[in-house]
Scaffold this motif. Structure first.
Motif, PDB file in Angstrom:
ATOM      1  N   UNK A  59       0.830  -1.210   0.000  1.00 46.67           N
ATOM      2  CA  UNK A  59       0.000   0.000   0.000  1.00 46.67           C
ATOM      3  C   UNK A  59       0.863   1.258   0.000  1.00 46.67           C
ATOM      4  N   UNK A  60       2.030   1.208   0.646  1.00 49.64           N
ATOM      5  CA  UNK A  60       2.951   2.351   0.620  1.00 49.64           C
ATOM      6  C   UNK A  60       3.493   2.550  -0.794  1.00 49.64           C
ATOM      7  N   UNK A  61       3.881   1.453  -1.427  1.00 49.62           N
ATOM      8  CA  UNK A  61       4.404   1.548  -2.793  1.00 49.62           C
ATOM      9  C   UNK A  61       3.350   2.118  -3.735  1.00 49.62           C
ATOM     10  N   UNK A  62       2.114   1.684  -3.583  1.00 50.47           N
ATOM     11  CA  UNK A  62       1.029   2.208  -4.416  1.00 50.47           C
ATOM     12  C   UNK A  62       0.827   3.704  -4.193  1.00 50.47           C
ATOM     13  N   UNK A  63       0.857   4.129  -2.932  1.00 49.23           N
ATOM     14  CA  UNK A  63       0.658   5.546  -2.619  1.00 49.23           C
ATOM     15  C   UNK A  63       1.792   6.404  -3.172  1.00 49.23           C
ATOM     16  N   UNK A  64       3.009   5.920  -3.052  1.00 43.20           N
ATOM     17  CA  UNK A  64       4.164   6.669  -3.561  1.00 43.20           C
ATOM     18  C   UNK A  64       4.110   6.739  -5.080  1.00 43.20           C
ATOM     19  N   UNK A  65       3.832   5.623  -5.730  1.00 41.38           N
ATOM     20  CA  UNK A  65       3.749   5.601  -7.188  1.00 41.38           C
ATOM     21  C   UNK A  65       2.674   6.565  -7.686  1.00 41.38           C
ATOM     22  N   UNK A  66       1.548   6.560  -7.035  1.00 36.37           N
ATOM     23  CA  UNK A  66       0.464   7.459  -7.453  1.00 36.37           C
ATOM     24  C   UNK A  66       0.865   8.928  -7.256  1.00 36.37           C
ATOM     25  N   UNK A  67       1.472   9.232  -6.114  1.00 37.60           N
ATOM     26  CA  UNK A  67       1.875  10.614  -5.832  1.00 37.60           C
ATOM     27  C   UNK A  67       2.926  11.107  -6.824  1.00 37.60           C
ATOM     28  N   UNK A  68       3.822  10.211  -7.240  1.00 37.81           N
ATOM     29  CA  UNK A  68       4.899  10.595  -8.145  1.00 37.81           C
ATOM     30  C   UNK A  68       4.549  10.334  -9.612  1.00 37.81           C
ATOM     31  N   UNK A  69       3.316   9.872  -9.846  1.00 36.17           N
ATOM     32  CA  UNK A  69       2.798   9.644 -11.192  1.00 36.17           C
ATOM     33  C   UNK A  69       3.667   8.675 -11.987  1.00 36.17           C
ATOM     34  N   UNK A  70       4.005   7.551 -11.347  1.00 35.48           N
ATOM     35  CA  UNK A  70       4.748   6.478 -12.002  1.00 35.48           C
ATOM     36  C   UNK A  70       4.066   5.155 -11.674  1.00 35.48           C
ATOM     37  N   UNK A  71       4.397   4.135 -12.423  1.00 38.94           N
ATOM     38  CA  UNK A  71       3.911   2.801 -12.133  1.00 38.94           C
ATOM     39  C   UNK A  71       4.753   2.216 -10.994  1.00 38.94           C
ATOM     40  N   UNK A  72       4.171   1.334 -10.234  1.00 41.80           N
ATOM     41  CA  UNK A  72       4.898   0.699  -9.122  1.00 41.80           C
ATOM     42  C   UNK A  72       6.189   0.055  -9.620  1.00 41.80           C
ATOM     43  N   UNK A  73       6.152  -0.475 -10.821  1.00 39.97           N
ATOM     44  CA  UNK A  73       7.363  -1.111 -11.354  1.00 39.97           C
ATOM     45  C   UNK A  73       8.513  -0.113 -11.487  1.00 39.97           C
ATOM     46  N   UNK A  74       8.217   1.158 -11.665  1.00 39.52           N
ATOM     47  CA  UNK A  74       9.267   2.180 -11.731  1.00 39.52           C
ATOM     48  C   UNK A  74       9.962   2.356 -10.383  1.00 39.52           C
ATOM     49  N   UNK A  75       9.252   2.064  -9.304  1.00 39.91           N
ATOM     50  CA  UNK A  75       9.865   2.176  -7.980  1.00 39.91           C
ATOM     51  C   UNK A  75      10.830   1.022  -7.704  1.00 39.91           C
ATOM     52  N   UNK A  76      10.471  -0.148  -8.172  1.00 41.59           N
ATOM     53  CA  UNK A  76      11.229  -1.333  -7.793  1.00 41.59           C
ATOM     54  C   UNK A  76      12.127  -1.879  -8.904  1.00 41.59           C
ATOM     55  N   UNK A  77      12.266  -1.156  -9.965  1.00 46.73           N
ATOM     56  CA  UNK A  77      13.104  -1.644 -11.094  1.00 46.73           C
ATOM     57  C   UNK A  77      14.546  -1.804 -10.708  1.00 46.73           C
TER      58      UNK A  77
END
Length: 77
Positions: A59-77
């Motif tokens: 849920x944290x990853x989803x919230x961060x991705x949404x706030x930064x306008x990226x897909x979750x995969x961009x966070x964990x690549x």
């Protein structure tokens, strides 16, 4: 599992995720307070995530991705 009991590769990935979150936040010209406001994640949790000191909930990853306008995969690549 306490950090001292986690494998080194897990700790390394956690730090890498924190670096990536910071990188995306800075690229969007946001300070931490703004990111915290946008994500709705508690301050201490968000700060620990950026420092790589906490495991991120999905849920944290989803919230961060949404706030930064990226897909979750961009966070964990």
């Amino acid at each position: 599992m306490p950090a001292k009991d986690q494998p080194t590769w897990v700790l390394d990935r956690r730090r890498a995720l924190g670096d990536r979150i910071t990188e995306l936040r800075v690229a969007r010209n946001l300070v931490q307070d703004q990111a915290i406001e946008l994500t709705g994640i508690p301050r201490t949790t968000y700060q620990r995530l950026e420092r790589g000191q906490a495991d991120a909930r999905y849920s944290h990853l989803l919230a961060i991705a949404r706030a930064f306008e990226v897909d979750v995969t961009e966070l964990v690549r």
